[in-house]
Design a protein around this motif. Structure first.
Motif, PDB file in Angstrom:
ATOM      1  N   PHE A 153       0.828  -1.201   0.000  1.00  0.00           N
ATOM      2  CA  PHE A 153       0.000   0.000   0.000  1.00  0.00           C
ATOM      3  C   PHE A 153       0.865   1.255   0.000  1.00  0.00           C
ATOM      4  O   PHE A 153       0.487   2.276  -0.533  1.00  0.00           O
ATOM      5  CB  PHE A 153      -0.928  -0.007   1.215  1.00  0.00           C
ATOM      6  N   GLY A 154       2.057   1.172   0.602  1.00  0.00           N
ATOM      7  CA  GLY A 154       2.945   2.324   0.631  1.00  0.00           C
ATOM      8  C   GLY A 154       4.363   1.911   0.961  1.00  0.00           C
ATOM      9  O   GLY A 154       4.574   0.913   1.642  1.00  0.00           O
ATOM     10  N   LEU A 155       5.351   2.659   0.459  1.00  0.00           N
ATOM     11  CA  LEU A 155       6.733   2.384   0.783  1.00  0.00           C
ATOM     12  C   LEU A 155       7.562   3.644   0.776  1.00  0.00           C
ATOM     13  O   LEU A 155       7.244   4.618   0.100  1.00  0.00           O
ATOM     14  CB  LEU A 155       7.358   1.353  -0.164  1.00  0.00           C
ATOM     15  N   SER A 156       8.607   3.596   1.564  1.00  0.00           N
ATOM     16  CA  SER A 156       9.579   4.678   1.636  1.00  0.00           C
ATOM     17  C   SER A 156      10.944   4.021   1.687  1.00  0.00           C
ATOM     18  O   SER A 156      11.140   3.053   2.424  1.00  0.00           O
ATOM     19  CB  SER A 156       9.328   5.513   2.899  1.00  0.00           C
ATOM     20  N   VAL A 157      11.875   4.512   0.892  1.00  0.00           N
ATOM     21  CA  VAL A 157      13.236   3.970   0.855  1.00  0.00           C
ATOM     22  C   VAL A 157      14.211   5.134   0.941  1.00  0.00           C
ATOM     23  O   VAL A 157      14.018   6.158   0.297  1.00  0.00           O
ATOM     24  CB  VAL A 157      13.501   3.174  -0.449  1.00  0.00           C
ATOM     25  N   SER A 158      15.247   4.962   1.750  1.00  0.00           N
ATOM     26  CA  SER A 158      16.295   5.972   1.826  1.00  0.00           C
ATOM     27  C   SER A 158      17.628   5.277   1.974  1.00  0.00           C
ATOM     28  O   SER A 158      17.696   4.118   2.380  1.00  0.00           O
ATOM     29  CB  SER A 158      16.058   6.942   2.989  1.00  0.00           C
ATOM     30  N   LEU A 159      18.672   5.978   1.630  1.00  0.00           N
ATOM     31  CA  LEU A 159      20.027   5.458   1.776  1.00  0.00           C
ATOM     32  C   LEU A 159      20.724   6.229   2.871  1.00  0.00           C
ATOM     33  O   LEU A 159      20.566   7.441   2.982  1.00  0.00           O
ATOM     34  CB  LEU A 159      20.805   5.615   0.465  1.00  0.00           C
ATOM     35  N   GLY A 160      21.498   5.520   3.685  1.00  0.00           N
ATOM     36  CA  GLY A 160      22.238   6.173   4.760  1.00  0.00           C
ATOM     37  C   GLY A 160      23.579   5.500   4.952  1.00  0.00           C
ATOM     38  O   GLY A 160      23.792   4.373   4.530  1.00  0.00           O
ATOM     39  N   SER A 161      24.473   6.182   5.605  1.00  0.00           N
ATOM     40  CA  SER A 161      25.804   5.656   5.872  1.00  0.00           C
ATOM     41  C   SER A 161      25.723   4.559   6.916  1.00  0.00           C
ATOM     42  O   SER A 161      24.967   4.643   7.874  1.00  0.00           O
ATOM     43  CB  SER A 161      26.713   6.776   6.380  1.00  0.00           C
ATOM     44  N   SER A 162      26.518   3.507   6.748  1.00  0.00           N
ATOM     45  CA  SER A 162      26.550   2.437   7.737  1.00  0.00           C
ATOM     46  C   SER A 162      27.710   2.598   8.705  1.00  0.00           C
ATOM     47  O   SER A 162      27.827   1.854   9.657  1.00  0.00           O
ATOM     48  CB  SER A 162      26.651   1.082   7.039  1.00  0.00           C
ATOM     49  N   ALA A 163      28.576   3.561   8.441  1.00  0.00           N
ATOM     50  CA  ALA A 163      29.732   3.777   9.312  1.00  0.00           C
ATOM     51  C   ALA A 163      29.313   4.538  10.560  1.00  0.00           C
ATOM     52  O   ALA A 163      28.456   5.418  10.500  1.00  0.00           O
ATOM     53  CB  ALA A 163      30.800   4.573   8.565  1.00  0.00           C
ATOM     54  N   PRO A 164      29.910   4.203  11.694  1.00  0.00           N
ATOM     55  CA  PRO A 164      29.597   4.975  12.891  1.00  0.00           C
ATOM     56  C   PRO A 164      30.084   6.409  12.716  1.00  0.00           C
ATOM     57  O   PRO A 164      31.104   6.655  12.089  1.00  0.00           O
ATOM     58  CB  PRO A 164      30.349   4.263  14.012  1.00  0.00           C
ATOM     59  N   VAL A 165      29.346   7.333  13.271  1.00  0.00           N
ATOM     60  CA  VAL A 165      29.686   8.739  13.147  1.00  0.00           C
ATOM     61  C   VAL A 165      30.126   9.241  14.515  1.00  0.00           C
ATOM     62  O   VAL A 165      29.410   9.086  15.505  1.00  0.00           O
ATOM     63  CB  VAL A 165      28.478   9.553  12.636  1.00  0.00           C
ATOM     64  N   ALA A 166      31.307   9.823  14.555  1.00  0.00           N
ATOM     65  CA  ALA A 166      31.827  10.366  15.809  1.00  0.00           C
ATOM     66  C   ALA A 166      31.048  11.611  16.187  1.00  0.00           C
ATOM     67  O   ALA A 166      30.575  12.345  15.319  1.00  0.00           O
ATOM     68  CB  ALA A 166      33.305  10.703  15.658  1.00  0.00           C
ATOM     69  N   PRO A 167      30.916  11.865  17.483  1.00  0.00           N
ATOM     70  CA  PRO A 167      30.241  13.099  17.887  1.00  0.00           C
ATOM     71  C   PRO A 167      31.032  14.310  17.439  1.00  0.00           C
ATOM     72  O   PRO A 167      32.244  14.226  17.220  1.00  0.00           O
ATOM     73  CB  PRO A 167      30.177  12.999  19.408  1.00  0.00           C
ATOM     74  N   SER A 168      30.354  15.430  17.321  1.00  0.00           N
ATOM     75  CA  SER A 168      31.053  16.639  16.899  1.00  0.00           C
ATOM     76  C   SER A 168      32.077  17.026  17.965  1.00  0.00           C
ATOM     77  O   SER A 168      31.927  16.706  19.139  1.00  0.00           O
ATOM     78  CB  SER A 168      30.061  17.776  16.666  1.00  0.00           C
ATOM     79  N   ASP A 169      33.111  17.739  17.539  1.00  0.00           N
ATOM     80  CA  ASP A 169      34.167  18.134  18.466  1.00  0.00           C
ATOM     81  C   ASP A 169      33.596  19.047  19.538  1.00  0.00           C
ATOM     82  O   ASP A 169      32.956  20.059  19.241  1.00  0.00           O
ATOM     83  CB  ASP A 169      35.293  18.874  17.727  1.00  0.00           C
ATOM     84  N   ALA A 170      33.846  18.665  20.786  1.00  0.00           N
ATOM     85  CA  ALA A 170      33.415  19.493  21.909  1.00  0.00           C
ATOM     86  C   ALA A 170      34.503  20.518  22.175  1.00  0.00           C
ATOM     87  O   ALA A 170      35.692  20.247  21.983  1.00  0.00           O
ATOM     88  CB  ALA A 170      33.180  18.631  23.140  1.00  0.00           C
ATOM     89  N   PRO A 171      34.144  21.712  22.618  1.00  0.00           N
ATOM     90  CA  PRO A 171      35.177  22.699  22.907  1.00  0.00           C
ATOM     91  C   PRO A 171      36.047  22.207  24.061  1.00  0.00           C
ATOM     92  O   PRO A 171      35.581  21.529  24.971  1.00  0.00           O
ATOM     93  CB  PRO A 171      34.387  23.947  23.295  1.00  0.00           C
ATOM     94  N   ALA A 172      37.346  22.537  23.996  1.00  0.00           N
ATOM     95  CA  ALA A 172      38.278  22.129  25.047  1.00  0.00           C
ATOM     96  C   ALA A 172      37.881  22.815  26.345  1.00  0.00           C
ATOM     97  O   ALA A 172      37.443  23.967  26.333  1.00  0.00           O
ATOM     98  CB  ALA A 172      39.699  22.515  24.656  1.00  0.00           C
ATOM     99  N   PRO A 173      38.013  22.106  27.486  1.00  0.00           N
ATOM    100  CA  PRO A 173      37.662  22.750  28.748  1.00  0.00           C
ATOM    101  C   PRO A 173      38.570  23.944  29.004  1.00  0.00           C
ATOM    102  O   PRO A 173      39.751  23.936  28.669  1.00  0.00           O
ATOM    103  CB  PRO A 173      37.872  21.656  29.792  1.00  0.00           C
ATOM    104  N   SER A 174      37.994  24.967  29.605  1.00  0.00           N
ATOM    105  CA  SER A 174      38.778  26.161  29.898  1.00  0.00           C
ATOM    106  C   SER A 174      39.721  25.887  31.062  1.00  0.00           C
ATOM    107  O   SER A 174      39.562  24.918  31.793  1.00  0.00           O
ATOM    108  CB  SER A 174      37.844  27.325  30.246  1.00  0.00           C
ATOM    109  N   ALA A 175      40.701  26.749  31.255  1.00  0.00           N
ATOM    110  CA  ALA A 175      41.668  26.572  32.338  1.00  0.00           C
ATOM    111  C   ALA A 175      40.967  26.587  33.686  1.00  0.00           C
ATOM    112  O   ALA A 175      41.367  25.887  34.611  1.00  0.00           O
ATOM    113  CB  ALA A 175      42.734  27.668  32.277  1.00  0.00           C
ATOM    114  N   ALA A 176      39.897  27.347  33.808  1.00  0.00           N
ATOM    115  CA  ALA A 176      39.175  27.422  35.078  1.00  0.00           C
ATOM    116  C   ALA A 176      38.487  26.102  35.411  1.00  0.00           C
ATOM    117  O   ALA A 176      38.301  25.766  36.569  1.00  0.00           O
ATOM    118  CB  ALA A 176      38.143  28.537  35.027  1.00  0.00           C
ATOM    119  N   ALA A 177      38.132  25.315  34.391  1.00  0.00           N
ATOM    120  CA  ALA A 177      37.426  24.073  34.628  1.00  0.00           C
ATOM    121  C   ALA A 177      38.370  22.919  34.931  1.00  0.00           C
ATOM    122  O   ALA A 177      37.933  21.871  35.374  1.00  0.00           O
ATOM    123  CB  ALA A 177      36.575  23.725  33.415  1.00  0.00           C
ATOM    124  N   GLN A 178      39.676  23.097  34.677  1.00  0.00           N
ATOM    125  CA  GLN A 178      40.624  22.011  34.906  1.00  0.00           C
ATOM    126  C   GLN A 178      41.054  21.976  36.361  1.00  0.00           C
ATOM    127  O   GLN A 178      41.212  23.004  36.998  1.00  0.00           O
ATOM    128  CB  GLN A 178      41.840  22.188  33.990  1.00  0.00           C
TER     129      GLN A 178
END
Length: 192
Positions: A153-178
């Motif tokens: 009755f209905g279908l949807s098809v999409s293509l996607g990457s099968s590779a794991p995706v790393a999280p986006s780069d987080a900002p480095a902790p500030s000197a005050a947080a270390q």
């Protein structure tokens, strides 16, 4: 997060409000006398599920390769058949242009992200993907009961990457947080 290479929404006759990921032309609606019910598991075995998924996607693959959507249309539920073969050709034109090859579904084992369930309309709904590399084939399928058989009755098809995706780069902790005063580790044998 999976990076989508392309998203292709294919023929369907389900209202966008009912299944927003699928295109629509006609909406099956529950009768007003009967309130909508929660989906319930479908009574279908693994082999039946495999046959439905593979036969549907292989029929789509052959239609895309030949440009002839008559068989895909004729094997489907009457609601799907309101699409002419020419209209289906328009819907799938980008897949034909991109030479999308779905033939791997014949040998790969699909992974279901939504087990087959019966919706309040009486239709069977399922979704999943084929874990191929480097691209996965994702699908969402809807079948209507027609004379004792499940018909597309209905279908949807999409293509996607099968590779794991790393999280986006987080900002480095500030000197005050270390922490101050070293690493917090002590050489063995030393007491605090």
């Amino acid at each position: 997060m999976i990076v989508k290479i392309k998203h292709i929404i294919l023929a369907a006759l389900v209202a966008a409000s009912f299944f927003p990921k699928m295109a629509s032309a006609q909406s099956p609606k529950p009768s007003p006398a009967r309130p909508a019910q929660a989906p319930k598991p479908a009574d279908i075995d693994k082999n039946g599920v495999l046959i439905l998924i593979r036969s549907t996607l292989l029929a789509l693959d052959q239609a895309n390769k030949t440009g002839n959507y008559t068989v895909l249309r004729d094997l489907s539920a009457p609601g799907f058949q309101t699409n002419t073969a020419a209209r289906l050709g328009e819907i799938f034109a980008s897949q034909r242009k991109d030479n999308l090859d779905l033939s791997g579904v014949a040998v790969l084992e699909p992974q279901l992200s939504m087990l087959p369930q019966i919706e309040s309309t009486g239709m069977m709904h399922m979704a999943g993907f084929f874990p191929s590399v480097p691209t996965q084939i994702r699908f969402e399928l809807l079948y209507a009961p027609v004379q004792g058989q499940w018909k597309l009755f209905g279908l949807s098809v999409s293509l996607g990457s099968s590779a794991p995706v790393a999280p986006s780069d987080a900002p480095a902790p500030s000197a005050a947080a270390q922490p101050k005063g070293g690493t917090g580790l002590r050489p063995s044998g030393q007491k605090p």
